[in-house]
Every structure is written in C-alpha cells, then in structure tokens.
Motif scaffolding. Structure first.
Motif, PDB file in Angstrom:
ATOM      1  N   PHE A  19      63.115 -10.035  65.558  1.00  0.00           N
ATOM      2  CA  PHE A  19      64.378 -10.447  66.167  1.00  0.00           C
ATOM      3  C   PHE A  19      65.495 -10.239  65.151  1.00  0.00           C
ATOM      4  CE2 PHE A  19      67.618 -13.327  67.882  1.00  0.00           C
ATOM      5  CZ  PHE A  19      67.662 -12.836  69.175  1.00  0.00           C
ATOM      6  N   GLU A  60      62.035 -15.176  73.331  1.00  0.00           N
ATOM      7  CA  GLU A  60      62.590 -14.962  74.671  1.00  0.00           C
ATOM      8  C   GLU A  60      63.873 -15.775  74.869  1.00  0.00           C
ATOM      9  OE1 GLU A  60      61.337 -15.309  79.382  1.00  0.00           O
ATOM     10  OE2 GLU A  60      59.845 -15.774  77.851  1.00  0.00           O
ATOM     11  N   CYS A  63      66.704 -14.093  72.947  1.00  0.00           N
ATOM     12  CA  CYS A  63      67.126 -12.859  73.620  1.00  0.00           C
ATOM     13  C   CYS A  63      68.078 -13.186  74.761  1.00  0.00           C
ATOM     14  CB  CYS A  63      65.925 -12.085  74.161  1.00  0.00           C
ATOM     15  SG  CYS A  63      65.030 -11.131  72.934  1.00  0.00           S
ATOM     16  N   LYS A  64      67.695 -14.163  75.568  1.00  0.00           N
ATOM     17  CA  LYS A  64      68.533 -14.544  76.708  1.00  0.00           C
ATOM     18  C   LYS A  64      69.813 -15.237  76.251  1.00  0.00           C
ATOM     19  CE  LYS A  64      64.847 -15.059  80.092  1.00  0.00           C
ATOM     20  NZ  LYS A  64      64.054 -16.007  80.887  1.00  0.00           N
ATOM     21  N   LEU A  67      71.803 -12.768  73.325  1.00  0.00           N
ATOM     22  CA  LEU A  67      72.065 -11.363  73.640  1.00  0.00           C
ATOM     23  C   LEU A  67      72.228 -11.101  75.130  1.00  0.00           C
ATOM     24  CD1 LEU A  67      69.397  -9.873  71.217  1.00  0.00           C
ATOM     25  CD2 LEU A  67      71.847 -10.187  70.772  1.00  0.00           C
ATOM     26  N   VAL A  71      63.411  -9.760  77.047  1.00  0.00           N
ATOM     27  CA  VAL A  71      62.715  -9.202  75.889  1.00  0.00           C
ATOM     28  C   VAL A  71      62.556  -7.694  76.050  1.00  0.00           C
ATOM     29  CG1 VAL A  71      60.547  -9.212  74.590  1.00  0.00           C
ATOM     30  CG2 VAL A  71      61.547 -11.378  75.360  1.00  0.00           C
ATOM     31  N   TYR A  74      65.794  -6.037  75.343  1.00  0.00           N
ATOM     32  CA  TYR A  74      66.051  -6.102  73.906  1.00  0.00           C
ATOM     33  C   TYR A  74      65.361  -4.952  73.176  1.00  0.00           C
ATOM     34  CZ  TYR A  74      65.433  -7.588  69.070  1.00  0.00           C
ATOM     35  OH  TYR A  74      65.374  -7.618  67.698  1.00  0.00           O
ATOM     36  N   TYR A  75      64.075  -4.733  73.473  1.00  0.00           N
ATOM     37  CA  TYR A  75      63.328  -3.687  72.776  1.00  0.00           C
ATOM     38  C   TYR A  75      63.836  -2.282  73.098  1.00  0.00           C
ATOM     39  CZ  TYR A  75      59.954  -6.920  70.800  1.00  0.00           C
ATOM     40  OH  TYR A  75      59.363  -7.917  70.077  1.00  0.00           O
ATOM     41  N   PHE A  80      68.391  -3.512  68.883  1.00  0.00           N
ATOM     42  CA  PHE A  80      67.068  -3.469  68.274  1.00  0.00           C
ATOM     43  C   PHE A  80      66.903  -2.215  67.425  1.00  0.00           C
ATOM     44  CE2 PHE A  80      62.457  -2.395  68.542  1.00  0.00           C
ATOM     45  CZ  PHE A  80      62.001  -3.418  67.726  1.00  0.00           C
TER      46      PHE A  80
END
Length: 97
Positions: A19, A60, A63-64, A67, A71, A74-75, A80
């Motif tokens: 992360f 998770e 991320c929420k 960002l 997930v 994100y990746y 990332f």
C-alpha cells in the motif's frame, strides 16, 4: 478503544506491504491504527498485526477511504505503478478516517 503508543508497540510492528504509505514509519502507523474502525482495531488486539484478515481488511479500507478505489482498481492504477517503480507514497488524509 484507542491504544496508547506502549500498547501499540507491545502488539508488534504494523506494516501494510504494497500500500502506498510508508508503513515502516511506526508513528504514522500508530496514528492510522487509532483511526481505524473499532472492529478492525479489536481484531488486531485479539490476533495481532500480522493476522491476514486484519491486514486485508485494513488494506481494503484504506483503498476505499483514501483512494476511493477497490483493491482491484488500486492494483491497476497509476498510483500503484508509481509506488512500485519509484516508491512514491501518498499522504494520509486523516480527516477522511
């Protein structure tokens, strides 16, 4: 229940590999931890920071929360990619936590 720094340190080191925050900064991670939802903090107190469920849930959640991404999103994101290529970190917005 929010932990004191001593209680936090007794649980161990809190890292979030992959992360985009500098999780080696345990002062930052202490602040993040105490802003997590109560049920997540309780999970860590019961099972420790290395518990897979706890770490996955926090990943998770961040991320929420930070960002506005899942997930999977994100990746696939440029955020990332920049983290992977240049170790570019984001600054946690504590007002969102």
């Amino acid at each position: 229940m929010k932990l004191t720094r001593q209680q936090f340190d007794e649980i161990g080191k809190f890292y979030l590999d992959g992360f985009v925050i500098n999780s080696s900064d345990q002062d930052l991670m202490f602040k993040v931890f105490n802003c997590l939802p109560k049920h997540e903090r309780m999970l860590a107190i019961e099972w420790g920071f290395n518990d897979t469920v706890f770490r996955d849930n926090v990943f998770e959640f961040l991320c929420k929360n930070q960002l506005n991404m899942s997930v999977d999103e994100y990746y696939k994101s440029d955020i990332f990619k920049k983290y992977l290529n240049n170790r570019e970190f984001i600054t946690i917005d504590f007002s969102k936590l």
